[in-house]
Design a protein around this motif. Sequence first.
Motif, PDB file in Angstrom:
ATOM      1  N   VAL A 406       0.840  -1.204   0.000  1.00  0.00           N
ATOM      2  CA  VAL A 406       0.000   0.000   0.000  1.00  0.00           C
ATOM      3  C   VAL A 406       0.870   1.248   0.000  1.00  0.00           C
ATOM      4  O   VAL A 406       0.601   2.221  -0.712  1.00  0.00           O
ATOM      5  CB  VAL A 406      -0.943   0.000   1.226  1.00  0.00           C
ATOM      6  N   ALA A 407       1.946   1.233   0.803  1.00  0.00           N
ATOM      7  CA  ALA A 407       2.850   2.381   0.871  1.00  0.00           C
ATOM      8  C   ALA A 407       3.475   2.661  -0.490  1.00  0.00           C
ATOM      9  O   ALA A 407       3.628   3.826  -0.899  1.00  0.00           O
ATOM     10  CB  ALA A 407       3.936   2.119   1.910  1.00  0.00           C
ATOM     11  N   GLY A 408       3.843   1.599  -1.225  1.00  0.00           N
ATOM     12  CA  GLY A 408       4.420   1.789  -2.552  1.00  0.00           C
ATOM     13  C   GLY A 408       3.437   2.427  -3.513  1.00  0.00           C
ATOM     14  O   GLY A 408       3.813   3.270  -4.325  1.00  0.00           O
ATOM     15  N   ILE A 409       2.172   2.036  -3.434  1.00  0.00           N
ATOM     16  CA  ILE A 409       1.155   2.607  -4.314  1.00  0.00           C
ATOM     17  C   ILE A 409       0.907   4.073  -3.991  1.00  0.00           C
ATOM     18  O   ILE A 409       0.821   4.919  -4.882  1.00  0.00           O
ATOM     19  CB  ILE A 409      -0.158   1.810  -4.204  1.00  0.00           C
ATOM     20  N   LEU A 410       0.830   4.389  -2.704  1.00  0.00           N
ATOM     21  CA  LEU A 410       0.457   5.745  -2.293  1.00  0.00           C
ATOM     22  C   LEU A 410       1.639   6.715  -2.264  1.00  0.00           C
ATOM     23  O   LEU A 410       1.467   7.904  -2.535  1.00  0.00           O
ATOM     24  CB  LEU A 410      -0.196   5.709  -0.909  1.00  0.00           C
ATOM     25  N   LEU A 411       2.851   6.224  -1.944  1.00  0.00           N
ATOM     26  CA  LEU A 411       3.992   7.109  -1.742  1.00  0.00           C
ATOM     27  C   LEU A 411       5.124   6.909  -2.743  1.00  0.00           C
ATOM     28  O   LEU A 411       6.042   7.722  -2.804  1.00  0.00           O
ATOM     29  CB  LEU A 411       4.550   6.924  -0.328  1.00  0.00           C
ATOM     30  N   GLY A 412       5.096   5.826  -3.484  1.00  0.00           N
ATOM     31  CA  GLY A 412       6.143   5.594  -4.481  1.00  0.00           C
ATOM     32  C   GLY A 412       7.336   4.849  -3.914  1.00  0.00           C
ATOM     33  O   GLY A 412       7.413   4.521  -2.732  1.00  0.00           O
ATOM     34  N   LYS A 413       8.339   4.608  -4.777  1.00  0.00           N
ATOM     35  CA  LYS A 413       9.460   3.746  -4.407  1.00  0.00           C
ATOM     36  C   LYS A 413      10.359   4.376  -3.353  1.00  0.00           C
ATOM     37  O   LYS A 413      11.137   3.680  -2.714  1.00  0.00           O
ATOM     38  CB  LYS A 413      10.286   3.407  -5.647  1.00  0.00           C
TER      39      LYS A 413
END
Length: 480
Positions: A406-413
Amino acid sequence: MSDFSDDLLRPMSEDDPGQTNVRSGSGMRFPWLQKHIESVATRGKKEKDFARTTSACLRNIQEALLRHEWQLAAEYMHSYVQTLEDSDSSKRQAAPEIIWKLGSEILYYHPKSSVDTFNAFADRMKNIGVMNYLTISLQHALYLLHHGMFDDASRNLSQAETWRYGEKSSSQEVLINLIQAYKGLLQYYTWSKKKMELSKLDEDDYAYNTASQSMYNHSWNTSMNFCALIQIPGVWDPFVKSYVEILEFYGDQDGAREVLTNYAYDEKFPSNPNAHIYLYNFLKREKAPREKLISVLKILYQIVPSHKLMLEFHRLLRKSDKEEHQKLALEVLFGVLDFAGCTKNITAWQYLAKYLRQTLMGNHLAWVQKEWNSRKNWWPDFHFSYFWAKSDWKEDKALAYEKALVAGILLGKGCRYLRYISKQDHQVLKKKMKRMKKMNLFEAVNFLHPRTMLLKETLSLQVRVCFSVLQGPLRCGCSL
């Protein structure tokens, strides 16, 4: 002539020892008037001293109760009882209620107290404070129930049920209905036991018919005791649940539905999440249409957005064909995870990871943006900090992986949470990745981290971000 007349007319003598008399202009003395004046003068002082003493005594009792010094509180209580003789009528009328509340608390916890002692105190206070008779009787019954004395409690409630004092006031009527309802709750307890006994009997057995008739009699009495109370606006959860169970047992589905619907939707009743939960569970047992279930849970969502039924609400919304329901399904998941008590709910994170991908692939970027815009300033620290990455990985690796996605989707790599998780033991993550591949959650659209937000006008809606943790640090590839 009477002694009073003699005193009134007898002239004053210089030799009258030890007292000063009030004289008239003709030299007559009035000893009775002097005594009255002295009484008035001293009574004011005594009343002031009495009020000061009782106030100090009350403070000492309260402090002793806070410190759980039950013996000391009992000693002060022995003195405080004198407020029943206070010359101030308002204080005298309030004294029985105060003494009952303090005294019952002391006797409940005092190590040397017994049920007999409490019963004697309660019976005496009922007679002293007649205006508090119903309240004391109800609390006395609850005390007896706490000690498992069901017959004594029922007898106590029956006596209170028939008690009357003066004209019946509205407050008395509510108390009487409440007493009847508690009596009904005891009858429901007996009914429940008989229901268990009945389930063990053969229907052809004579004992079955006898037990069944006995059950029906108890259910009838219980229903009568519940009916009056649940018509009065209030929170009556245990009574409503018991009443509905009896109605359902005897096949009165319409009656049960009507009770629960009124309890949930009547505007006279206070807002009560449990009322909607009871109605939802009833409709679910009846296999009601999905739309009906959604309408009930929608109100519960507005009252308690973190309730455990919200994940079930999300599933119902997700299955709906209406776009407004599908949009609400995303809002519900974000709403659940807004609360600290839900941050460790792995199911909620799984649902969010999966539904974010579905939503973005369905060209509903605006839905995600709407939810994220109000959270982007506090969710990163609340959920995705470096501290939480270490803590989650240590406590629950499965949870950490769901949150990382979820963090990758919302905040990026560049998200610290995702970077930390991607650098951990690959052997552990391989098992997680296999499961994620089966669920098709390995890929997701990413428009929400700062870099791509600046380029969103030139990005295709089908750009995919591949999260790879099997080849070292996580990489993010964007096709332009």
